[in-house]
Design an enzyme around this catalytic site. Structure first.
Site, PDB file in Angstrom:
ATOM      1  N   ASP A  95     -10.358 -23.021 -11.199  1.00 17.21           N
ATOM      2  CA  ASP A  95      -9.970 -24.384 -11.570  1.00 17.21           C
ATOM      3  C   ASP A  95     -11.263 -25.149 -11.804  1.00 17.21           C
ATOM      4  OD1 ASP A  95      -8.388 -26.797 -11.861  1.00 17.21           O
ATOM      5  OD2 ASP A  95      -9.008 -27.357  -9.846  1.00 17.21           O
ATOM      6  N   SER A  96     -11.173 -26.319 -12.402  1.00 19.35           N
ATOM      7  CA  SER A  96     -12.361 -27.158 -12.569  1.00 19.35           C
ATOM      8  C   SER A  96     -12.915 -27.592 -11.211  1.00 19.35           C
ATOM      9  CB  SER A  96     -12.016 -28.400 -13.390  1.00 19.35           C
ATOM     10  OG  SER A  96     -11.105 -29.203 -12.658  1.00 19.35           O
TER      11      SER A  96
ATOM     12  N   CYS B 156      -5.354 -24.360 -13.417  1.00 23.66           N
ATOM     13  CA  CYS B 156      -5.808 -25.607 -14.037  1.00 23.66           C
ATOM     14  C   CYS B 156      -5.026 -25.804 -15.330  1.00 23.66           C
ATOM     15  CB  CYS B 156      -7.305 -25.493 -14.339  1.00 23.66           C
ATOM     16  SG  CYS B 156      -7.999 -26.914 -15.198  1.00 23.66           S
TER      17      CYS B 156
ATOM     18  N   GLU C  98     -11.870 -34.478  -5.555  1.00 25.15           N
ATOM     19  CA  GLU C  98     -13.120 -33.727  -5.351  1.00 25.15           C
ATOM     20  C   GLU C  98     -13.972 -34.363  -4.248  1.00 25.15           C
ATOM     21  OE1 GLU C  98     -14.346 -30.765  -6.958  1.00 25.15           O
ATOM     22  OE2 GLU C  98     -12.211 -30.673  -7.408  1.00 25.15           O
TER      23      GLU C  98
ATOM     24  N   CYS D 208      -1.441 -31.887 -13.475  1.00 23.14           N
ATOM     25  CA  CYS D 208      -2.826 -31.509 -13.164  1.00 23.14           C
ATOM     26  C   CYS D 208      -2.797 -31.004 -11.735  1.00 23.14           C
ATOM     27  CB  CYS D 208      -3.741 -32.728 -13.286  1.00 23.14           C
ATOM     28  SG  CYS D 208      -5.385 -32.492 -12.562  1.00 23.14           S
TER      29      CYS D 208
ATOM     30  N   HIS E 125      -4.874 -31.002  -9.412  1.00 20.35           N
ATOM     31  CA  HIS E 125      -5.464 -31.856  -8.375  1.00 20.35           C
ATOM     32  C   HIS E 125      -4.443 -32.844  -7.800  1.00 20.35           C
ATOM     33  CE1 HIS E 125      -9.344 -30.433  -9.927  1.00 20.35           C
ATOM     34  NE2 HIS E 125      -9.940 -31.021  -8.895  1.00 20.35           N
TER      35      HIS E 125
HETATM   36  N1  DGL Z   1      -7.022 -29.284 -12.026  1.00 22.47           N
HETATM   37  C1  DGL Z   1      -7.259 -29.547 -13.429  1.00 22.47           C
HETATM   38  C2  DGL Z   1      -5.919 -29.538 -14.182  1.00 22.47           C
HETATM   39  O1  DGL Z   1      -4.950 -29.001 -13.681  1.00 22.47           O
HETATM   40  C3  DGL Z   1      -8.094 -30.776 -13.540  1.00 22.47           C
HETATM   41  C4  DGL Z   1      -8.808 -30.878 -14.812  1.00 22.47           C
HETATM   42  C5  DGL Z   1     -10.044 -31.743 -14.762  1.00 22.47           C
HETATM   43  O2  DGL Z   1     -11.022 -31.324 -14.156  1.00 22.47           O
HETATM   44  O3  DGL Z   1     -10.024 -32.809 -15.390  1.00 22.47           O
HETATM   45  O4  DGL Z   1      -5.810 -30.035 -15.268  1.00 22.47           O
END
Ligand code: DGL
Length: 273
Positions: A13-14, A76, A155, A187, A189
């Site tokens: 994931d990011s 993600c 984060e 998303c 997050h």
């Molecule tokens: N967890 C990522 C998602 O599901 C976040 C993307 C981001 O870093 O903007 O889209």
């Protein structure tokens, strides 16, 4: 290294958002080993170009496969939108399990016919999302909102401050004012902000995501490929492209107080940038 049921599942994931998917996968598949890359040094992905995210996703997936991953879980939505076809094309024999905002279940759940989708700019602008709306969203009204700032709050491990609460309010209010009675968390997050999102939305609004559905899909794909691990309790190995000491407190808050985190080497980062 030959892939076998004993090989780990690679997840990326990011940042730490994909843990909201991994927690379902862990419960669903207690015997699997997971390697998770939190690309926190490069988060958020949401405002980056699709080309950048595709190159980055290919590099992270390549790294996970070099470490022996038998399957890839793209935890993600933004990376899925930009890179899922490229990942499947590059590694046609590797099961690639990816995200999809829960528009279909939202359409089934709405009573008033208006659904709100909270996701990143990248996800909302993608052709994949447009196709999803075209397939499932034709007979209802879909109101979208890019949740700027929410990824950064997660984060930072900031799930409940006044600042995060008012940020959440600024994103949820317009969806409620537009009449939505279901909010899709598009998303990975955002499920970590679900208590605040639900509070702001009110008790009459359903807040849904796809973490459980995706972990079931992972189980199905491993079974189909004969790659399901059977044995003692599995482990998780966490890597980050940020400084581990920066990401560790949030990882421990979201996963386990004893979770550990190693650095993803700089070379791995440079491969995609
Ligand atoms: N967890 C990522 C998602 O599901 C976040 C993307 C981001 O870093 O903007 O889209």
């Amino acid at each position: 290294m030959a892939r076998s049921p004993d090989s780990p599942v690679g997840v990326f994931d990011s940042g730490l958002g994909g843990l909201s998917v991994l927690r379902h996968a862990r419960a669903q598949l207690p015997e699997e080993d997971f390697i998770y890359i939190a690309d926190s040094g490069f988060a958020p992905y949401g405002e980056r170009s699709a080309d950048w995210i595709r190159a980055r996703s290919l590099a992270l997936a390549g790294h996970l496969l070099d470490r022996g991953a038998k399957a890839l879980l793209v935890a993600c939505n933004t990376a899925t939108a930009a890179a899922a076809p490229a990942l499947r094309e590059r590694w046609p024999r590797v099961p690639v399990i990816a995200m999809e905002p829960a528009v279909k279940p939202a359409v089934a759940a709405t009573r008033c016919g208006t659904v709100g989708v909270l996701a990143t700019t990248g996800t909302l602008a993608s052709s994949r999302f447009a196709a999803l709306l075209d397939t499932f969203g034709r007979d209802i009204r879909v109101v979208t909102r890019s949740g700027s700032g929410l990824v950064e709050a997660v984060e930072r491990g900031d799930f409940a401050s006044d600042a995060t609460r008012s940020l959440v309010r600024s994103h949820v209010r317009p969806l409620i004012d537009a009449g939505a009675d279901v909010i899709v968390l598009g998303c990975t997050h955002y499920p970590f902000l679900r208590p605040l999102i639900q509070q702001e939305a009110g008790p009459g609004v359903s807040v849904i995501d796809t973490g459980l559905a995706v972990s079931r899909q992972l189980q199905r794909r491993l079974d189909e490929a004969g790659l399901r691990r059977h044995g003692p309790a599995g482990t998780e190995h966490f890597l980050t492209s940020a400084r581990p000491e920066h990401a560790l407190p949030a990882l421990r808050a979201l996963w386990h107080a004893a979770a550990d985190l190693s650095a993803l080497s700089l070379e791995d980062c440079d491969r995609a940038s």
